[in-house]
Design an enzyme around this catalytic site. Structure first.
Site, PDB file in Angstrom:
ATOM      1  N   ASP A  31       0.857  -1.198   0.000  1.00 13.75           N
ATOM      2  CA  ASP A  31       0.000   0.000   0.000  1.00 13.75           C
ATOM      3  C   ASP A  31       0.894   1.249   0.000  1.00 13.75           C
ATOM      4  OD1 ASP A  31      -3.197   0.472   1.174  1.00 13.75           O
ATOM      5  OD2 ASP A  31      -1.805   2.153   1.097  1.00 13.75           O
ATOM      6  N   ASN A  87     -13.036  -3.460   2.938  1.00  9.52           N
ATOM      7  CA  ASN A  87     -14.105  -2.461   2.960  1.00  9.52           C
ATOM      8  C   ASN A  87     -14.970  -2.549   1.703  1.00  9.52           C
ATOM      9  OD1 ASN A  87     -12.918  -1.427   5.339  1.00  9.52           O
ATOM     10  ND2 ASN A  87     -11.530  -0.135   4.152  1.00  9.52           N
ATOM     11  N   GLN A  94     -14.641   2.278   1.876  1.00 12.09           N
ATOM     12  CA  GLN A  94     -13.983   1.924   0.608  1.00 12.09           C
ATOM     13  C   GLN A  94     -13.740   3.178  -0.217  1.00 12.09           C
ATOM     14  OE1 GLN A  94     -16.175  -0.814  -1.941  1.00 12.09           O
ATOM     15  NE2 GLN A  94     -14.339  -1.335  -3.114  1.00 12.09           N
ATOM     16  N   HIS A 100     -10.346  -5.285  -2.901  1.00  8.66           N
ATOM     17  CA  HIS A 100      -9.009  -5.520  -2.337  1.00  8.66           C
ATOM     18  C   HIS A 100      -9.145  -5.886  -0.872  1.00  8.66           C
ATOM     19  CE1 HIS A 100      -9.947  -1.243  -2.098  1.00  8.66           C
ATOM     20  NE2 HIS A 100      -9.291  -1.235  -0.946  1.00  8.66           N
ATOM     21  N   HIS A 102      -7.061  -5.853   2.636  1.00  5.02           N
ATOM     22  CA  HIS A 102      -5.892  -5.277   3.295  1.00  5.02           C
ATOM     23  C   HIS A 102      -5.207  -6.317   4.188  1.00  5.02           C
ATOM     24  CE1 HIS A 102      -6.853  -0.891   2.616  1.00  5.02           C
ATOM     25  NE2 HIS A 102      -8.066  -1.391   2.455  1.00  5.02           N
TER      26      HIS A 102
END
Ligand code: 5GP
Ligand code: ZN
Length: 135
Positions: A31, A87, A94, A100, A102
């Protein structure tokens, strides 16, 4: 691939990323704004906006990759714990509408608080929610 989706471009290698795992269906990248050292994102190469759109077989594969990466990253980074966060929808936080998951390594004193305020519910309210979901 969806036009103007940054994660489609990253997942398919059109935009370079710090990739820590890749197979035919998924890419795992670091990230850009990490919550902690090693914060990574598991993303499918095909565009699915969220968990609702993601096919079940890819959902299963995402969790399998998450487990393998959590084990590898925990050893490599010597973190003491690990959060998986995913999310769906703006109300849930989100910001990028390409599914995706995390991967967030946790360290003593890392200053992050990826938790919620516990609420209250009576047995009647819990029963009502249960019945609502079961119907
Ligand atoms: P969300 O809030 O949608 O669950 O998470 C989006 C995440 O994507 C955030 O943690 C944010 O830092 C990360 N992110 C947004 N744009 C980029 C990018 O271009 N590259 C990378 N590596 N991460 C990004
Ligand atoms: Zn996309």
């Amino acid at each position: 691939m969806k036009d103007n989706c940054i994660f489609c471009k990253i997942a398919n290698g059109e935009i370079p990323s710090k990739t820590i795992f890749e197979n035919d269906n998924f890419r795992v990248i670091l990230d850009l704004g990490p919550a902690t050292k090693g914060h990574a994102l598991v993303m499918p190469k095909e565009h699915y906006a969220n968990l609702y759109e993601l096919p079940e077989d890819l959902a299963m594969e995402a969790m399998k990759i998450a487990k393998q990466m959590a084990e590898k990253m925990t050893k490599a980074l010597s973190c003491q714990g690990f959060n998986l966060v995913q999310n769906n929808g703006e109300v849930a936080g989100q910001t990028v509408h390409h599914f995706h998951l995390h991967l967030i390594p946790r360290y003593e004193g890392d200053g992050q608080n990826i938790l919620w305020e516990p609420g209250k519910a009576s047995p009647e309210e819990l029963e009502e929610v249960k019945n609502c979901i079961l119907q």
